[in-house]
Motif scaffolding. Structure first.
Motif, short mmCIF file in Angstrom:
data_model
loop_
_atom_site.label_atom_id
_atom_site.label_comp_id
_atom_site.label_asym_id
_atom_site.label_seq_id
_atom_site.Cartn_x
_atom_site.Cartn_y
_atom_site.Cartn_z
N PHE A 70 10.80 -2.40 1.46
CA PHE A 70 9.60 -1.57 1.42
C PHE A 70 9.16 -1.32 2.86
O PHE A 70 9.05 -2.25 3.65
CB PHE A 70 8.45 -2.29 0.69
CG PHE A 70 8.69 -2.52 -0.77
CD1 PHE A 70 9.27 -3.71 -1.22
CD2 PHE A 70 8.34 -1.56 -1.71
CE1 PHE A 70 9.49 -3.93 -2.58
CE2 PHE A 70 8.56 -1.78 -3.07
CZ PHE A 70 9.14 -2.96 -3.50
N PHE A 79 1.72 1.45 2.15
CA PHE A 79 3.12 1.87 2.13
C PHE A 79 3.28 3.12 2.98
O PHE A 79 2.42 4.01 2.96
CB PHE A 79 3.57 2.13 0.69
CG PHE A 79 3.59 0.88 -0.14
CD1 PHE A 79 2.43 0.41 -0.74
CD2 PHE A 79 4.77 0.16 -0.32
CE1 PHE A 79 2.43 -0.76 -1.50
CE2 PHE A 79 4.77 -1.01 -1.08
CZ PHE A 79 3.61 -1.47 -1.67
N ARG A 81 5.84 6.27 3.82
CA ARG A 81 7.04 6.98 3.35
C ARG A 81 7.80 7.52 4.54
O ARG A 81 7.20 8.02 5.51
CB ARG A 81 6.64 8.11 2.42
CG ARG A 81 5.92 7.60 1.18
CD ARG A 81 5.63 8.71 0.24
NE ARG A 81 4.85 8.23 -0.90
CZ ARG A 81 4.57 8.96 -1.97
NH1 ARG A 81 4.98 10.19 -2.05
NH2 ARG A 81 3.86 8.45 -2.96
N ASN A 107 10.71 7.72 -7.44
CA ASN A 107 9.92 7.07 -8.48
C ASN A 107 8.88 8.07 -9.00
O ASN A 107 7.98 8.47 -8.27
CB ASN A 107 9.22 5.83 -7.90
CG ASN A 107 8.50 5.01 -8.96
OD1 ASN A 107 8.11 5.51 -10.00
ND2 ASN A 107 8.31 3.73 -8.68
N GLU A 112 7.29 9.43 -5.43
CA GLU A 112 8.23 9.37 -4.31
C GLU A 112 9.54 10.05 -4.68
O GLU A 112 10.02 9.98 -5.82
CB GLU A 112 8.50 7.90 -3.95
CG GLU A 112 7.29 7.24 -3.26
CD GLU A 112 7.46 5.75 -3.13
OE1 GLU A 112 7.72 5.07 -4.14
OE2 GLU A 112 7.31 5.23 -2.01
N SER A 118 9.03 5.10 0.26
CA SER A 118 8.84 3.86 1.02
C SER A 118 9.74 2.74 0.49
O SER A 118 9.73 1.65 1.03
CB SER A 118 7.37 3.41 0.92
OG SER A 118 7.01 3.18 -0.43
N LEU A 119 10.50 3.03 -0.56
CA LEU A 119 11.31 1.98 -1.19
C LEU A 119 12.79 2.30 -1.09
O LEU A 119 13.22 3.42 -1.41
CB LEU A 119 10.90 1.83 -2.66
CG LEU A 119 11.77 0.94 -3.53
CD1 LEU A 119 11.80 -0.49 -3.01
CD2 LEU A 119 11.27 0.96 -4.98
#
Lengths: 164, 403
Positions: A70, A79, A81, A107, A112, A118-119
């Motif tokens: 993350f 978070f 991005r 997601n 996202e 961000s993941l």
């Protein structure tokens, strides 16, 4: 007159006690600076980028053999991005190198998408049986800043918690 | 003559000032008890009402607005969610139950809420308490234009099983916005003392496909009520983080009680102001006891001197004045309970009508003990200065004839 005198003395004592408080109030503020800490929101390993400008939190899912990364801000609260479609980490496991490619995860719930997330996730079987390792994040660009060859160890991370 | 008779005689002699002072004590005491009791009960009730769910998922916006809209059926919805958003959370392994809601219509000011049968079949609005129908009713068929009416609405609108009605568009009643659809009442809920009593429940598709509604939004919902699986506090935290911090599309209001508690924290100053007003009224009332009895000491000097000459001790006179002051406070506090009863009954009625939340006006609260005690003690305290004056009354000087 006596009651008036007693009242005056009591008031003076109260004022005196009140005046002494600012010195005591300063001490807790100094202590607060020393105790500044960051807490990774998922309980993972915090990897510092630059001088705590940003962080990457690495979280391991042993049963799935998965690592999640993350991207977070300097306080590990929000978070962030980034546009990268993937991140590359080289881990040293039992003396030899293992390359992990973290793909960006879209997601729908968070909105996202690849190129705006961000993941990142990577999967490997050896992650199921390796709870600790050293690694290097090859390169990551967050907003306008690029960070290269960020070394860290898992699960400790590389953020000392901001302790001076 | 006993102290009691002395006090009673004095109270009768100064009936008007006694009544006026007691009335102001009654106001102060009644107001103080009302503020305290209503605040505690309403805070406990509002933070405890969650319709049996742990969280609400809705469009991006204020958590408070989301909870007020979805749980308390107040406020406008902050926006819509797509059907896929509902399915996503329904499939989440940490979610035990997800119930979609849709709003946007009313019947003469009472909100219509579209939902699915699981809202009634699988939900406990309070531990061990499920929604139930009054005799002769049935749950609506999700494919038909049928309605289940909350108890409060049924009584106000005189709706019974078999009655028909036309919904009106919007959340605010406007005669010009009548929909052409006709709904039939198939059931009336038993009172649940929750906001569910104040709305009319219809099938979800009823709201989604009502004439005049945007057909492109025919599968959208206003909010999703979420019940997490047991022992999933961490799941709630993780979902809260995912939707609210990692995401920017939706809002996950969790836990519901905390969202309401934050509201009470924000408006806590209001009941402190009300309490301050009651303290001020109590202070003024106490001061008027002091002033009234003190001023009467001049007229009563001879009376006190006579009592002393007849054998009454200084302490007896002192005690009689103190008791007189405390008695005025006690009379005021007795009337204060009546003032409390009126205020709290009115407030409870308003709360029920506006929010569906029920508070018990006559539930015991510790303020009903300490408030009278403090005010009677303050009254007695106010009597000290006049009592000292009475204590110091010179017998010989005041028995001397002046003519």
């Amino acid at each position: 007159m006596k009651p008036t005198r007693v009242l005056s003395i009591a008031l003076a004592a109260g004022l005196f006690a009140g005046c002494s408080k600012p010195e005591n109030a300063a001490a807790p503020a100094k202590e607060a600076v020393h105790k500044h800490e960051h807490h990774p929101p998922h309980g993972g390993a915090p990897v510092e980028l630059g001088e705590e400008e940003y962080h990457v939190e690495i979280v391991r899912d042993a049963s799935a053999g998965k690592l999640q990364a993350f991207v977070l801000d300097g306080e590990l609260e929000n978070f962030v991005r980034i546009a990268a479609p993937a991140l590359e980490i080289t881990a040293t496991v039992s003396g030899h190198e293992e390359k992990l490619v973290f793909l960006s995860i879209p997601n729908n719930a968070t909105g996202e998408k690849v190129g705006d997330t961000s993941l990142f996730e990577a999967q490997a079987d050896w992650l199921k049986t390796t709870p600790a390792f050293d690694a290097v994040l090859k390169e990551i660009t967050v907003r306008t800043k690029t960070y290269t060859n960020i070394a860290f160890s898992f699960p400790k991370g590389s953020d000392e918690g901001g302790k001076k | 003559m006993t102290i009691g008779r002395i006090v009673l005689k004095s109270l009768r002699q100064h009936t008007l000032s006694t009544c006026v002072t007691a009335f102001s004590i009654a106001l102060a005491g009644g107001l103080l008890m009302s503020v305290w009791a209503v605040k505690q009960q309403s805070q406990a009730t509002f933070t405890g009402v969650n319709a049996g769910f742990d969280a609400v998922l809705g469009a991006r916006g204020s958590k408070l607005q989301l909870v007020l809209n979805a749980i308390f059926h107040l406020e406008a919805s902050p926006g819509n969610l797509s059907w896929s958003d509902f399915l996503d959370i329904q499939r989440n392994p940490n979610v035990e139950l997800a119930v979609p809601l849709a709003v946007g219509d009313n019947y003469r000011g009472y909100r219509l809420v579209g939902t699915v049968p699981e809202m009634f079949e699988k939900t406990e609005y309070a531990p061990g308490q499920k929604f139930a129908l009054q005799p002769g009713g049935a749950w609506f068929d999700p494919t038909r234009r049928e309605a289940v009416v909350g108890d409060f609405v049924a009584r106000k609108m005189r709706l019974h099983v078999g009655d028909t009605f036309h919904p009106f568009h919007g959340l605010i009643f406007d005669e010009k916005n009548q929909h052409s659809e006709t709904y039939v009442v198939v059931g009336v809920l038993k009172p649940s003392n929750t906001p569910a009593d104040r709305v009319i429940w219809i099938p979800l598709v009823g709201i989604q496909r009502m004439s005049g509604h945007d057909p492109k939004a025919a599968t959208d919902v206003s909010a999703v009520l979420v019940k997490l699986k047991a022992h999933s506090a961490i799941a709630g935290f993780q979902m809260d983080m995912m939707y609210n911090k990692q995401g920017n599309r939706l809002t996950f209001a969790w836990p519901i009680g905390s969202v309401m508690a934050e509201l009470f924290d924000k408006i806590g100053w209001f009941d402190r102001v009300l309490a301050l007003v009651s303290y001020l009224v109590a202070s003024v009332a106490t001061a008027s006891i002091l002033a009234g009895i003190y001023n009467s000491m001049n007229e009563r000097r001879r009376e006190i001197a006579i009592l002393r000459a007849l054998g009454a001790r200084r302490f007896t006179i002192f005690s009689a004045i103190l008791l007189e002051a405390a008695s005025i406070s006690a009379l005021g506090m007795a009337a204060g309970f009546a003032v409390y009863g009126v205020i709290v009954t009115v407030v409870a009625g308003l709360m029920r009508a506006q929010t569906g939340v029920v508070i018990d006006p006559f539930k015991f609260n510790a303020v009903m003990l300490w408030s009278p005690t403090v005010l009677i003690a303050l009254g007695a305290l106010a009597g000290i200065i006049p009592a000292v004056k009475a204590y110091r009354t010179d017998v010989a000087e005041n028995l001397t004839p002046h003519s």
